[in-house]
Design a protein around this motif. Sequence first.
Motif, PDB file in Angstrom:
ATOM      1  N   HIS A 128       0.592   5.828  -0.272  1.00  0.00           N
ATOM      2  CA  HIS A 128      -0.147   6.887  -0.129  1.00  0.00           C
ATOM      3  C   HIS A 128      -0.887   7.402  -1.473  1.00  0.00           C
ATOM      4  O   HIS A 128      -2.034   7.463  -1.275  1.00  0.00           O
ATOM      5  CB  HIS A 128       0.628   7.966   0.726  1.00  0.00           C
ATOM      6  CG  HIS A 128      -0.461   9.086   1.274  1.00  0.00           C
ATOM      7  ND1 HIS A 128      -0.215  10.405   0.671  1.00  0.00           N
ATOM      8  CD2 HIS A 128      -1.361   9.029   2.032  1.00  0.00           C
ATOM      9  CE1 HIS A 128      -1.248  11.170   1.322  1.00  0.00           C
ATOM     10  NE2 HIS A 128      -1.854  10.382   2.089  1.00  0.00           N
TER      11      HIS A 128
ATOM     12  N   LEU B 286      -3.650   4.411  -1.145  1.00  0.00           N
ATOM     13  CA  LEU B 286      -4.877   4.713  -0.311  1.00  0.00           C
ATOM     14  C   LEU B 286      -5.860   5.723  -0.910  1.00  0.00           C
ATOM     15  O   LEU B 286      -6.931   5.900  -0.971  1.00  0.00           O
ATOM     16  CB  LEU B 286      -4.032   5.294   0.957  1.00  0.00           C
ATOM     17  CG  LEU B 286      -5.067   5.693   1.988  1.00  0.00           C
ATOM     18  CD1 LEU B 286      -5.883   4.417   2.338  1.00  0.00           C
ATOM     19  CD2 LEU B 286      -4.311   6.288   3.318  1.00  0.00           C
TER      20      LEU B 286
ATOM     21  N   CYS C 290      -9.122   1.799  -1.210  1.00  0.00           N
ATOM     22  CA  CYS C 290      -8.067   1.749  -2.017  1.00  0.00           C
ATOM     23  C   CYS C 290      -8.128   1.740  -3.462  1.00  0.00           C
ATOM     24  O   CYS C 290      -9.453   1.413  -3.705  1.00  0.00           O
ATOM     25  CB  CYS C 290      -7.050   0.746  -1.507  1.00  0.00           C
ATOM     26  SG  CYS C 290      -7.786  -0.997  -1.687  1.00  0.00           S
TER      27      CYS C 290
ATOM     28  N   LEU D  91       0.822  -1.375   0.039  1.00  0.00           N
ATOM     29  CA  LEU D  91      -0.058  -0.074  -0.141  1.00  0.00           C
ATOM     30  C   LEU D  91       1.027   1.370  -0.007  1.00  0.00           C
ATOM     31  O   LEU D  91       1.744   1.377   0.829  1.00  0.00           O
ATOM     32  CB  LEU D  91      -0.862   0.009   1.223  1.00  0.00           C
ATOM     33  CG  LEU D  91      -1.984   1.086   1.336  1.00  0.00           C
ATOM     34  CD1 LEU D  91      -2.962   1.101   0.135  1.00  0.00           C
ATOM     35  CD2 LEU D  91      -2.413   1.135   2.807  1.00  0.00           C
TER      36      LEU D  91
ATOM     37  N   LEU E  74      -3.834   2.816  10.681  1.00  0.00           N
ATOM     38  CA  LEU E  74      -3.990   1.859   9.745  1.00  0.00           C
ATOM     39  C   LEU E  74      -4.237   0.433  10.668  1.00  0.00           C
ATOM     40  O   LEU E  74      -4.793  -0.353  10.265  1.00  0.00           O
ATOM     41  CB  LEU E  74      -2.570   1.739   9.000  1.00  0.00           C
ATOM     42  CG  LEU E  74      -2.751   2.667   8.054  1.00  0.00           C
ATOM     43  CD1 LEU E  74      -1.161   2.480   7.262  1.00  0.00           C
ATOM     44  CD2 LEU E  74      -3.635   2.643   7.075  1.00  0.00           C
TER      45      LEU E  74
END
Length: 260
Positions: free
Chosen positions: A156, A212, A199, A154, A191
Amino acid sequence: MHQRSFQQSPCSISVSKGGQGSSRKMFFVAGAKNTASSGVNERRLIYQKFREVNLLGKKKTVTALKPGEDRAILLGIGMILSSVMMYFVLGITILRSYAESAWTEEGLCVVLNSTITADINCSYNCGSDCWRVSKYPCLQVYVNVNNTGRISRLSHNEETQDASLECFYVPRCQKDSAQMYTMIMNISERLKVNQQVPCYYDPSEQQETVLLTRLYDHSVIFHSLMWPSCIFVGGALIIVMVKLTQYLSRLCVEIGKIKR
């Protein structure tokens, strides 16, 4: 002889009296006609004066309105040109980034792991031609996309993805490394608390990472295009209203000429 002349004198007197009466009647009739004709002429002159004043007022109004109409048309054209320039700037910046982004599908990601792996060096500006080195912790986050068993890293947003292939978030480099460490730890705790987060992922699976948030999503595109669109529509309405006003004024003048 004296008697005949005496008898003829009354006739001559009567004729002369009759002539004076008829001349008086003719004088009064001619005077009345002259008075009536002079009254009509005066009315015509007054009407012509009012008409000339009215036409002069209309001409002054038209000449006064024409510069205002020209300025309004120039304002409308300027608004349209400025909106076109804004469309061009948005097209080569926001719209281009939005169209070229591979992360187009929105899904649900389940956070599997959120750990700090290492410290990354960064440089910050301390003045003119002065750069110093600081450190920030690298946070790695792995998620499960849509409960399909696909495990991805993941990130940002797109900028973070381009800046670092390993870290979830790249903060702005600062002198105080402890402050950056505290900020990254707060993100990690959030988180862990919110394990399911929305997402964006690549449906073609060419990109292994998921995002995200996106820099330019649908709401950003809408608000970016709304203002130049409003300016464009406003300029077009100004030009249409001015042209409609000019057409109606010309139509009124033509109708007035037909009635005359």
